[in-house]
Design a protein around this motif. Structure first.
Motif, PDB file in Angstrom:
ATOM      1  N   SER A  77       5.776  14.782   1.985  1.00  0.00           N
ATOM      2  CA  SER A  77       6.875  13.986   2.539  1.00  0.00           C
ATOM      3  C   SER A  77       6.398  12.808   3.385  1.00  0.00           C
ATOM      4  O   SER A  77       7.195  11.929   3.733  1.00  0.00           O
ATOM      5  CB  SER A  77       7.789  14.878   3.387  1.00  0.00           C
ATOM      6  OG  SER A  77       7.066  15.432   4.475  1.00  0.00           O
ATOM      7  N   SER A  78       5.115  12.802   3.709  1.00  0.00           N
ATOM      8  CA  SER A  78       4.591  11.700   4.529  1.00  0.00           C
ATOM      9  C   SER A  78       4.256  10.470   3.701  1.00  0.00           C
ATOM     10  O   SER A  78       3.870   9.429   4.250  1.00  0.00           O
ATOM     11  CB  SER A  78       3.338  12.152   5.294  1.00  0.00           C
ATOM     12  OG  SER A  78       2.212  12.233   4.430  1.00  0.00           O
ATOM     13  N   ARG A  79       4.407  10.583   2.387  1.00  0.00           N
ATOM     14  CA  ARG A  79       4.095   9.443   1.516  1.00  0.00           C
ATOM     15  C   ARG A  79       5.122   8.329   1.709  1.00  0.00           C
ATOM     16  O   ARG A  79       6.315   8.582   1.750  1.00  0.00           O
ATOM     17  CB  ARG A  79       4.081   9.883   0.054  1.00  0.00           C
ATOM     18  CG  ARG A  79       3.642   8.793  -0.908  1.00  0.00           C
ATOM     19  CD  ARG A  79       3.523   9.331  -2.315  1.00  0.00           C
ATOM     20  NE  ARG A  79       3.017   8.337  -3.247  1.00  0.00           N
ATOM     21  CZ  ARG A  79       2.727   8.582  -4.511  1.00  0.00           C
ATOM     22  NH1 ARG A  79       2.877   9.804  -5.000  1.00  0.00           N
ATOM     23  NH2 ARG A  79       2.271   7.617  -5.301  1.00  0.00           N
ATOM     24  N   ASP A  80       4.613   7.119   1.816  1.00  0.00           N
ATOM     25  CA  ASP A  80       5.505   5.969   1.984  1.00  0.00           C
ATOM     26  C   ASP A  80       4.820   4.702   1.510  1.00  0.00           C
ATOM     27  O   ASP A  80       3.623   4.693   1.219  1.00  0.00           O
ATOM     28  CB  ASP A  80       5.939   5.836   3.449  1.00  0.00           C
ATOM     29  CG  ASP A  80       7.300   5.201   3.606  1.00  0.00           C
ATOM     30  OD1 ASP A  80       7.905   5.326   4.694  1.00  0.00           O
ATOM     31  OD2 ASP A  80       7.775   4.556   2.642  1.00  0.00           O
ATOM     32  N   ASP A  81       5.586   3.654   1.485  1.00  0.00           N
ATOM     33  CA  ASP A  81       5.204   2.351   0.951  1.00  0.00           C
ATOM     34  C   ASP A  81       5.184   1.350   2.104  1.00  0.00           C
ATOM     35  O   ASP A  81       6.151   1.288   2.878  1.00  0.00           O
ATOM     36  CB  ASP A  81       6.298   1.945  -0.031  1.00  0.00           C
ATOM     37  CG  ASP A  81       5.760   1.268  -1.231  1.00  0.00           C
ATOM     38  OD1 ASP A  81       6.525   0.526  -1.871  1.00  0.00           O
ATOM     39  OD2 ASP A  81       4.589   1.473  -1.550  1.00  0.00           O
ATOM     40  N   TYR A  82       4.104   0.559   2.225  1.00  0.00           N
ATOM     41  CA  TYR A  82       4.014  -0.396   3.323  1.00  0.00           C
ATOM     42  C   TYR A  82       3.716  -1.790   2.790  1.00  0.00           C
ATOM     43  O   TYR A  82       3.017  -1.942   1.763  1.00  0.00           O
ATOM     44  CB  TYR A  82       2.910   0.030   4.306  1.00  0.00           C
ATOM     45  CG  TYR A  82       3.206   1.332   4.983  1.00  0.00           C
ATOM     46  CD1 TYR A  82       2.895   2.545   4.372  1.00  0.00           C
ATOM     47  CD2 TYR A  82       3.840   1.370   6.230  1.00  0.00           C
ATOM     48  CE1 TYR A  82       3.192   3.756   4.985  1.00  0.00           C
ATOM     49  CE2 TYR A  82       4.130   2.576   6.854  1.00  0.00           C
ATOM     50  CZ  TYR A  82       3.812   3.758   6.220  1.00  0.00           C
ATOM     51  OH  TYR A  82       4.112   4.948   6.824  1.00  0.00           O
ATOM     52  N   TRP A  83       4.225  -2.786   3.519  1.00  0.00           N
ATOM     53  CA  TRP A  83       4.054  -4.182   3.119  1.00  0.00           C
ATOM     54  C   TRP A  83       3.365  -4.985   4.214  1.00  0.00           C
ATOM     55  O   TRP A  83       3.621  -4.777   5.398  1.00  0.00           O
ATOM     56  CB  TRP A  83       5.420  -4.820   2.831  1.00  0.00           C
ATOM     57  CG  TRP A  83       6.086  -4.277   1.613  1.00  0.00           C
ATOM     58  CD1 TRP A  83       6.919  -3.203   1.541  1.00  0.00           C
ATOM     59  CD2 TRP A  83       5.966  -4.771   0.271  1.00  0.00           C
ATOM     60  NE1 TRP A  83       7.325  -3.002   0.236  1.00  0.00           N
ATOM     61  CE2 TRP A  83       6.755  -3.958  -0.557  1.00  0.00           C
ATOM     62  CE3 TRP A  83       5.268  -5.838  -0.306  1.00  0.00           C
ATOM     63  CZ2 TRP A  83       6.862  -4.155  -1.928  1.00  0.00           C
ATOM     64  CZ3 TRP A  83       5.382  -6.044  -1.668  1.00  0.00           C
ATOM     65  CH2 TRP A  83       6.169  -5.210  -2.474  1.00  0.00           C
ATOM     66  N   GLY A  84       2.536  -5.927   3.782  1.00  0.00           N
ATOM     67  CA  GLY A  84       1.964  -6.876   4.704  1.00  0.00           C
ATOM     68  C   GLY A  84       2.975  -7.955   5.067  1.00  0.00           C
ATOM     69  O   GLY A  84       4.060  -8.023   4.501  1.00  0.00           O
ATOM     70  N   GLN A  85       2.579  -8.817   5.993  1.00  0.00           N
ATOM     71  CA  GLN A  85       3.488  -9.851   6.495  1.00  0.00           C
ATOM     72  C   GLN A  85       3.574 -11.047   5.555  1.00  0.00           C
ATOM     73  O   GLN A  85       4.470 -11.874   5.680  1.00  0.00           O
ATOM     74  CB  GLN A  85       3.052 -10.314   7.893  1.00  0.00           C
ATOM     75  CG  GLN A  85       1.892 -11.309   7.912  1.00  0.00           C
ATOM     76  CD  GLN A  85       0.527 -10.669   7.711  1.00  0.00           C
ATOM     77  OE1 GLN A  85       0.397  -9.465   7.492  1.00  0.00           O
ATOM     78  NE2 GLN A  85      -0.515 -11.481   7.792  1.00  0.00           N
ATOM     79  N   VAL A 105       0.852  -1.196   0.000  1.00  0.00           N
ATOM     80  CA  VAL A 105       0.000   0.000   0.000  1.00  0.00           C
ATOM     81  C   VAL A 105       0.884   1.241   0.000  1.00  0.00           C
ATOM     82  O   VAL A 105       1.805   1.359   0.818  1.00  0.00           O
ATOM     83  CB  VAL A 105      -0.931   0.013   1.222  1.00  0.00           C
ATOM     84  CG1 VAL A 105      -1.761   1.286   1.227  1.00  0.00           C
ATOM     85  CG2 VAL A 105      -1.844  -1.213   1.207  1.00  0.00           C
ATOM     86  N   ASP A 106       0.559   2.142  -0.898  1.00  0.00           N
ATOM     87  CA  ASP A 106       1.247   3.424  -1.044  1.00  0.00           C
ATOM     88  C   ASP A 106       0.316   4.486  -0.477  1.00  0.00           C
ATOM     89  O   ASP A 106      -0.778   4.681  -1.002  1.00  0.00           O
ATOM     90  CB  ASP A 106       1.529   3.640  -2.541  1.00  0.00           C
ATOM     91  CG  ASP A 106       1.910   5.054  -2.875  1.00  0.00           C
ATOM     92  OD1 ASP A 106       1.698   5.456  -4.039  1.00  0.00           O
ATOM     93  OD2 ASP A 106       2.421   5.770  -1.990  1.00  0.00           O
ATOM     94  N   LEU A 107       0.731   5.164   0.619  1.00  0.00           N
ATOM     95  CA  LEU A 107      -0.198   6.074   1.268  1.00  0.00           C
ATOM     96  C   LEU A 107       0.511   7.262   1.907  1.00  0.00           C
ATOM     97  O   LEU A 107       1.732   7.289   2.066  1.00  0.00           O
ATOM     98  CB  LEU A 107      -1.012   5.309   2.336  1.00  0.00           C
ATOM     99  CG  LEU A 107      -0.250   4.634   3.472  1.00  0.00           C
ATOM    100  CD1 LEU A 107       0.062   5.593   4.615  1.00  0.00           C
ATOM    101  CD2 LEU A 107      -1.069   3.455   4.020  1.00  0.00           C
ATOM    102  N   PHE A 108      -0.314   8.241   2.262  1.00  0.00           N
ATOM    103  CA  PHE A 108       0.133   9.409   3.022  1.00  0.00           C
ATOM    104  C   PHE A 108      -0.358   9.251   4.458  1.00  0.00           C
ATOM    105  O   PHE A 108      -1.514   8.896   4.694  1.00  0.00           O
ATOM    106  CB  PHE A 108      -0.450  10.703   2.442  1.00  0.00           C
ATOM    107  CG  PHE A 108       0.052  11.059   1.079  1.00  0.00           C
ATOM    108  CD1 PHE A 108      -0.577  10.592  -0.064  1.00  0.00           C
ATOM    109  CD2 PHE A 108       1.152  11.894   0.921  1.00  0.00           C
ATOM    110  CE1 PHE A 108      -0.125  10.940  -1.327  1.00  0.00           C
ATOM    111  CE2 PHE A 108       1.609  12.254  -0.338  1.00  0.00           C
ATOM    112  CZ  PHE A 108       0.970  11.769  -1.461  1.00  0.00           C
ATOM    113  N   THR A 109       0.512   9.563   5.418  1.00  0.00           N
ATOM    114  CA  THR A 109       0.087   9.501   6.813  1.00  0.00           C
ATOM    115  C   THR A 109      -0.420  10.851   7.315  1.00  0.00           C
ATOM    116  O   THR A 109      -1.038  10.925   8.384  1.00  0.00           O
ATOM    117  CB  THR A 109       1.221   9.010   7.725  1.00  0.00           C
ATOM    118  OG1 THR A 109       2.371   9.849   7.515  1.00  0.00           O
ATOM    119  CG2 THR A 109       1.580   7.572   7.399  1.00  0.00           C
TER     120      THR A 109
END
Length: 122
Positions: free
Chosen positions: A106-114, A97-101
């Protein structure tokens, strides 16, 4: 902090179906793209399917017409419906998931599931 929780993997016979889910939670301001990747033993992680913020999708050629990606924006969840499964679909599937917090670019980042194991075997 953002968490991605995947579910829906398992063992299925060739020709069977599975539905994967991935729910994002935590400090989420806005979600852009959501996708599924997979990694088979001894192979590199590869893109399976991706769905953009506008709902457009793209698929790996090997899964097109068999897999369907969708998203529920109200639940911050992405799904992967898999039908006509083949032994070569066996892999660990990861959501991305590519999202903004927050409102800052600059808060945009990439997250991965387990990761969730999908095994197609008779």
């Amino acid at each position: 902090q953002v968490q991605l929780v995947e579910s829906g993997g398992g063992l299925v016979q060739p020709g069977g179906s599975l539905r994967l889910s991935c729910a994002a939670s935590g400090f989420i301001f806005r979600i852009n793209n959501m996708g599924w990747y997979r990694q088979a033993p001894g192979k590199q992680r590869e893109l399976v399917a991706r769905i953009m913020a506008d709902g457009s999708t793209n698929y790996a050629g090997s899964v097109k017409d068999r897999f369907t990606i969708s998203r529920d924006n109200a639940k911050n969840t992405v799904y992967l419906q898999m039908v006509s499964l083949k032994p070569e679909d066996t892999a660990v599937y990861y959501c991305n998931v590519d999202l903004f917090t927050d409102w800052r670019p600059s808060s945009r980042d990439d997250y991965w599931g387990q990761g969730t194991q999908v095994t197609v075997s008779s």
